[in-house]
Design a protein around this motif. Structure first.
Motif, short mmCIF file in Angstrom:
data_model
loop_
_atom_site.label_atom_id
_atom_site.label_comp_id
_atom_site.label_asym_id
_atom_site.label_seq_id
_atom_site.Cartn_x
_atom_site.Cartn_y
_atom_site.Cartn_z
N PRO A 156 0.58 -1.11 0.13
CA PRO A 156 0.30 -0.23 -0.38
C PRO A 156 1.13 1.70 -0.06
O PRO A 156 1.80 0.97 0.75
N GLU A 157 0.44 2.07 -0.37
CA GLU A 157 0.77 3.31 -0.69
C GLU A 157 0.82 4.31 0.79
O GLU A 157 -0.44 4.14 1.00
N ARG A 158 2.13 4.44 1.62
CA ARG A 158 1.53 5.38 2.51
C ARG A 158 2.07 7.18 2.29
O ARG A 158 2.45 7.11 2.01
N ALA A 159 1.76 7.94 2.87
CA ALA A 159 1.78 9.24 2.96
C ALA A 159 2.59 9.75 2.70
O ALA A 159 3.09 10.55 2.07
N TYR A 160 4.09 8.61 3.79
CA TYR A 160 5.07 9.10 3.61
C TYR A 160 5.96 9.46 2.32
O TYR A 160 7.20 9.08 1.86
N HIS A 161 5.48 8.44 1.30
CA HIS A 161 5.36 7.93 -0.22
C HIS A 161 5.80 9.23 -1.22
O HIS A 161 6.09 9.61 -2.00
N ARG A 162 4.71 10.40 -0.12
CA ARG A 162 4.48 12.01 -1.22
C ARG A 162 5.53 12.53 -0.79
O ARG A 162 5.46 13.04 0.66
N LYS A 163 5.85 14.01 -1.43
CA LYS A 163 6.21 14.53 0.01
C LYS A 163 5.14 15.73 -0.40
O LYS A 163 5.07 15.50 -1.17
N THR A 164 4.70 15.63 0.78
CA THR A 164 3.50 16.45 1.27
C THR A 164 3.62 18.12 2.28
O THR A 164 4.57 17.77 3.01
N ARG A 165 3.77 19.06 2.12
CA ARG A 165 3.77 20.50 3.24
C ARG A 165 3.44 19.51 4.70
O ARG A 165 3.40 20.22 5.82
N TRP A 166 2.52 18.27 4.49
CA TRP A 166 2.21 18.39 6.04
C TRP A 166 3.39 17.67 7.08
O TRP A 166 3.05 17.75 8.44
N PHE A 167 4.23 17.04 6.22
CA PHE A 167 5.47 16.99 6.89
C PHE A 167 5.79 18.02 8.31
O PHE A 167 6.16 17.88 9.41
N ALA A 168 5.81 18.74 7.48
CA ALA A 168 6.85 20.16 8.34
C ALA A 168 5.67 21.11 8.92
O ALA A 168 5.38 21.35 10.25
N PHE A 169 4.30 20.87 8.38
CA PHE A 169 3.33 21.17 9.65
C PHE A 169 3.22 20.62 10.79
O PHE A 169 2.98 21.17 11.92
N TYR A 170 2.95 19.38 10.72
CA TYR A 170 3.30 18.57 11.86
C TYR A 170 4.34 19.05 12.75
O TYR A 170 4.40 19.24 14.19
N GLY A 171 5.30 19.51 11.96
CA GLY A 171 7.23 19.06 12.52
C GLY A 171 6.78 20.84 13.54
O GLY A 171 7.20 20.78 14.41
#
Length: 309
Positions: A156-171
């Motif tokens: 299955p494709e996981r969220a980390y397979h895609r580069k999204t702004r949510w990584f930065a928002f979460y941090g």
């Protein structure tokens, strides 16, 4: 080829796997991690390839045998189709389809189904009970490996397979929440224990939905009315909402917005409640924070799920 040797990669993984199946020579089954009389070692890398695109139409599970086996075990446990369905958060029509051979469960349901029926997943895939302490023959190993490869979904494709702004928002949200927690602690605000619990939950939910969540559900969710989401140890059940690939992206987005926002808002909310009057809010403040968190998490998910269902 000598005993215990590794297959040369002059041939494709598919050709090597079919050759081994034909010779019925197995060293170790990567599916159940059991050892058998070795003549050839089958490389783990072949299983890692999964080969679902090449082999899936060569071997198929016996749906009729599978359905009859499930029906027999269900009756032995004293469950009706409706009772078994409710324990799996499915409709009784889904159970009926399994037992009549019209369809088989999604891989996400194999473990909970096996647990409810009191058998192992291996027995469920083989559609027969195994004797305690018994050993499997080479033919049985071959069949279970074929079934496991056929049954397995593509990775299955996981969220980390895609580069999204949510990584930065979460941090950034996690950083802001940590600063808020520090300020609350330094000013001796009440509700620190409750606030800490909420922040830990936000961090866990946020990490999962921002980095590890499946971005697409298996086709099973679109074909049946499923109100619970399984992903390893993670479970999510929202009464009245049927998960599918129409509403799933919106549910993911709703949870992300809530948990990232909560890591910023809740420390500020706790600080404001404490300033109003710690004695007045000594008990009510804890309940207010917890109620706000759980209601705030449930309502957006419910609204997004129903709107796009």
């Amino acid at each position: 080829m000598t005993q215990g040797s590794i297959a040369p990669y002059a041939v494709s993984p598919k050709e090597w796997f079919i050759k081994i199946c034909a010779e019925r020579k197995f060293y170790r089954c990567s599916t159940c991690n059991m050892h058998y009389s070795p003549t050839v070692r089958l490389p783990d890398s072949i299983f890692q390839v999964r080969m679902s695109m090449e082999v899936i139409d060569v071997f198929e599970i016996d749906k009729q045998k599978f359905g009859a086996f499930v029906a027999k075990l269900r009756q032995e446990k004293g469950y009706t189709q409706k009772e078994l369905a409710s324990r799996l958060f499915l409709s009784d029509k889904a159970i009926s389809k399994w037992e009549t051979g019209a369809s088989i469960p999604d891989t996400a349901l194999l473990i909970p189904l096996a647990n409810l029926l009191g058998i192992s997943v291996t027995e469920l895939l083989m559609s027969e009970r195994m004797e305690n302490g018994g050993t499997m023959t080479n033919d049985a190993v071959e069949n279970i490996v074929k079934t496991a490869i056929t049954y397995a979904d593509e990775s299955p494709e996981r969220a980390y397979h895609r580069k999204t702004r949510w990584f930065a928002f979460y941090g950034l949200s996690l950083l802001a929440g940590g600063i808020g927690m520090f300020l609350n602690d330094m000013t001796k605000q009440p509700f620190m224990e409750t606030l800490s619990t909420i922040m830990v939950l936000c961090a866990i939910f946020g990490a999962y939905f921002c980095f590890f969540v499946k971005t697409k559900l298996p086709a099973f969710y679109d074909e049946n009315n499923v109100s619970i989401f399984y992903d390893g140890v993670f479970r999510m059940h929202v009464p009245g909402v049927k998960f599918n690939n129409n509403n799933w992206p919106h549910i993911i987005r709703a949870v992300r917005i809530f948990v990232c926002g909560s890591m910023i808002v809740f420390p500020a909310l706790a600080f404001m409640i404490g300033k109003i009057g710690a004695e007045v809010w000594s008990n009510a403040g804890n309940y207010l924070l917890l109620a706000s968190f759980f209601c705030g998490l449930f309502i957006p998910v419910y609204v997004a799920g129903k709107k796009y269902e």
